[in-house]
Design an enzyme around this catalytic site. Structure first.
Site, PDB file in Angstrom:
ATOM      1  N   LYS A 123     -19.076  14.274 -11.746  1.00 37.33           N
ATOM      2  CA  LYS A 123     -17.755  13.665 -11.873  1.00 37.33           C
ATOM      3  C   LYS A 123     -17.954  12.417 -12.714  1.00 37.33           C
ATOM      4  O   LYS A 123     -19.063  11.928 -12.852  1.00 37.33           O
ATOM      5  CB  LYS A 123     -17.214  13.296 -10.500  1.00 37.33           C
ATOM      6  N   HIS A 126     -16.434   6.252 -13.017  1.00 39.03           N
ATOM      7  CA  HIS A 126     -15.170   5.647 -13.440  1.00 39.03           C
ATOM      8  C   HIS A 126     -15.139   4.143 -13.176  1.00 39.03           C
ATOM      9  O   HIS A 126     -16.107   3.567 -12.666  1.00 39.03           O
ATOM     10  CB  HIS A 126     -13.985   6.363 -12.793  1.00 39.03           C
ATOM     11  N   HIS A 129     -16.258   2.898  -9.816  1.00 39.97           N
ATOM     12  CA  HIS A 129     -17.716   2.841  -9.621  1.00 39.97           C
ATOM     13  C   HIS A 129     -18.310   1.659 -10.364  1.00 39.97           C
ATOM     14  O   HIS A 129     -19.264   1.043  -9.905  1.00 39.97           O
ATOM     15  CB  HIS A 129     -18.375   4.137 -10.097  1.00 39.97           C
TER      16      HIS A 129
HETATM   17  N1  ARG Z   1     -19.859   8.510  -3.679  1.00 37.09           N
HETATM   18  C1  ARG Z   1     -18.813   7.774  -3.039  1.00 37.09           C
HETATM   19  C2  ARG Z   1     -17.591   7.700  -3.929  1.00 37.09           C
HETATM   20  O1  ARG Z   1     -17.703   7.840  -5.126  1.00 37.09           O
HETATM   21  C3  ARG Z   1     -19.203   6.381  -2.657  1.00 37.09           C
HETATM   22  C4  ARG Z   1     -20.339   6.284  -1.686  1.00 37.09           C
HETATM   23  C5  ARG Z   1     -20.412   4.952  -1.017  1.00 37.09           C
HETATM   24  N2  ARG Z   1     -21.521   4.814  -0.118  1.00 37.09           N
HETATM   25  C6  ARG Z   1     -21.613   5.369   1.088  1.00 37.09           C
HETATM   26  N3  ARG Z   1     -22.691   5.191   1.788  1.00 37.09           N
HETATM   27  N4  ARG Z   1     -20.622   6.074   1.599  1.00 37.09           N
HETATM   28  O2  ARG Z   1     -16.500   7.498  -3.471  1.00 37.09           O
END
Ligand code: ARG
Length: 562
Positions: A123, A126, A129
């Site tokens: 993905k 963005h 992030h």
């Molecule tokens: N991959 C997730 C997202 O893009 C964020 C992860 C954040 N960290 C965690 N330990 N949940 O929304």
């Protein structure tokens, strides 16, 4: 000498009270004082009116060299420091200790795990992030500078049903050469395609789920594709991290916990926390006014919270953290509240040391971003644009400059990073090129430019003599403003850490830059008489130090010329 501590000692001596009873404040700008002591609390202790107490204490303070004036205003005692002594103390210490002047060891070697950036494989990386990356990195630096041992973890979204979807899409509509040639863009296209097709044919969802179950069971073909998609995405992410100058201590994504989840499920069962609901396994959180936390899908697939719980337990064992901090968008607030609660219910008292640090949305001029609609702004492209636009500005302003590309990178990317750090996290951020690249506005480039200005003054001067500074020269308002702000910086860094708010550092740097520019416009430096010049150059050197240290602290780079 730390003026606040010295003053506290004196107050404590004359009253025979512990220092904690004196809540020294920095008064607002319209009050002519460096410290103010409100006497309400003391009034309770002595059972007298606060203004009376203020007068009595003030009377007893006499002949303290570093205090120029003590004034009572109602219930407040205002202290004005001796400017020359103040200037001497701060400047000589900054010149001697350099960066250490702003650091401390209050962290005492305690471990902090920071979970940030964490984009999802296949993905786009963005703007959300990016914000997590930038805030997380700033917090990492801020805590490190306070003596904490920090560990950064990139909790990549590299596991879950979306990979089943991607594999399904690839099998149906993709081919090897397209993926090889177009890499991430092709993966995103396939992902979008899946979501279009599933509208017409919902059965595709089952196919996707079965691919994910195969992945979980270690199916070779499924894992080979998964690994391939992973490598492609990681390469893309790495480009962004390299440009931001950010590294992680661990890139342990969700897949890392695949073999650690059964233990969590067993433990939840054993502790009687797991209940069945519609074939799925959940932890009921009704008593805590929250929807249930989903642990296992009906088909046995694990979920995002399951992986987070497994990761937290793993991290506690491995790093024995004092705090584990998660930097994500605000829309994940409930997710964290839920599984933090589950960890607490499991009986882990360290659940209270799990901290969610949420932030607001970023919207671009071109509208909101989403993978499914296919409207995607790749971070690479955004950073490229920032750099290209900066180069254009540099071309207009200073065409002769050498290393234009390198400088455009430092300034353009700095502008994007700073924009994410200039307001309280929770505020939504709008992204406007004109605003973030305005060299005269409240921007990263403005501070970077102020730094360049200090470099250029210092370079022209050739040398400074720090042993023969006439500090009286620095007691004017413009100089004193700078010195006071420099003195406050260390406290601001602590404040930023306590609140998980890098903007406190960014704003303070902005204030220092403003103060220096005012000083610079109002005063001669290089053309002043020798003694004056030397004093002002040393002040400029302090600003140079603090700006570089501060910008790097929040993740910006500096350049000497621009
Ligand atoms: N991959 C997730 C997202 O893009 C964020 C992860 C954040 N960290 C965690 N330990 N949940 O929304």
């Amino acid at each position: 000498m730390n003026f606040k501590n010295e003053l506290l000692k004196i107050l404590s001596d004359i009253t025979n009270l512990g220092q904690e009873n004196f809540l020294l404040e920095i008064p607002p700008e319209n009050v002519n004082a460096d410290f103010a002591l409100p006497c309400f609390k003391l009034a309770k202790i002595f059972k007298k009116a606060p203004n009376l107490i203020a007068l009595q204490i003030a009377q007893k303070i006499s002949d303290v060299e570093f205090i120029a004036q003590v004034n009572v205003e109602g219930a407040y005692i205002n202290f004005v420091l001796n400017k020359e002594i103040f200037a001497r103390e701060i400047i000589s210490q900054v010149l001697e200790k350099k960066d250490d002047f702003f650091k401390s060891d209050i962290g005492n070697g305690k471990n902090i795990v920071l979970d940030y950036s964490s984009p999802n494989i296949a993905k786009p990386f963005h703007v959300g992030h990016l914000r997590s990356t930038v805030i997380g990195n700033a917090l990492y630096n801020i805590f490190s500078c306070l003596g904490y041992k920090c560990v950064s973890v990139n909790h990549l979204g590299d596991w879950g049903t979306q990979f089943g979807k991607l594999i399904t899409a690839y099998k149906n509509w993709g081919n090897e050469s397209d993926v090889k040639n177009k890499e991430i863009k092709e993966l995103m296209k396939l992902y979008v395609k899946f979501h279009d097709e599933v509208q017409k044919n919902p059965a595709l969802n089952d196919v996707a789920r079965s691919w994910f179950v195969k992945m979980q069971d270690g199916d070779e073909q499924a894992l080979k594709l998964w690994k391939w998609f992973n490598d492609i995405s990681m390469e893309e992410f790495q480009k962004v991290y390299d440009r931001l100058g950010i590294k992680f201590d661990y890139y342990t994504g969700e897949s890392f916990y695949n073999d650690k989840m059964q233990a969590v499920v067993d433990e939840l069962k054993e502790k009687d926390l797991l209940v069945e609901s519609d074939g799925a396994m959940i932890v009921d959180l009704e008593n805590y006014k929250m929807p249930p936390c989903l642990i296992l899908r009906r088909d046995g697939g694990t979920l995002y919270p399951t992986r987070d719980i497994a990761a937290a337990i793993y991290r506690k064992e491995k790093f024995d953290f004092d705090k584990c901090i998660y930097v994500t968008a605000l829309d994940q607030k409930l997710h964290f509240e839920q599984w933090f609660k589950v960890v607490e219910l499991m009986g882990y008292d360290w659940a209270k040391n799990l901290v969610h640090v949420p932030f607001g949305l970023v919207s671009l001029d071109s509208g909101k971003l989403s993978t499914r609609s296919g409207h995607v702004v790749l971070m690479e492209d955004l950073l490229d644009e920032a750099v290209a636009k900066t180069k254009q500005i540099i071309n207009e302003k200073n065409f002769e400059l050498e290393n234009k590309d390198e400088i455009a990178n430092i300034v353009g990317i700095g502008a994007v990073v700073f924009n994410d750090l200039y307001n309280s996290r929770i505020k939504d951020v709008t992204f406007s090129w004109d605003k973030i690249l305005n060299f005269d506005g409240e921007t990263g480039p403005y501070i970077q430019y102020t730094y360049v200005r200090t470099c250029s003054v210092l370079k022209k001067a050739g040398k400074t003599n720090k042993n023969e500074i006439n500090y009286e020269i620095l007691t004017d308002e413009a100089s004193m403003n700078i010195i006071k702000l420099i003195n406050l910086f260390a406290e601001k860094i602590i404040d930023a850490a306590e609140k998980f708010e890098p903007y406190i550092v960014s704003r303070h740097l902005m204030n220092i830059a403003h103060a220096f520019n005012k000083f610079y416009h109002d005063n001669y430096i290089l053309n002043a008489p020798e003694q004056v010049k030397n004093a002002r150059l040393n002040l400029t050197l302090c600003v140079n130090l603090v700006l570089k240290f501060g910008l790097e602290l929040i993740g910006l780079k500096v350049t000497d010329v621009m």
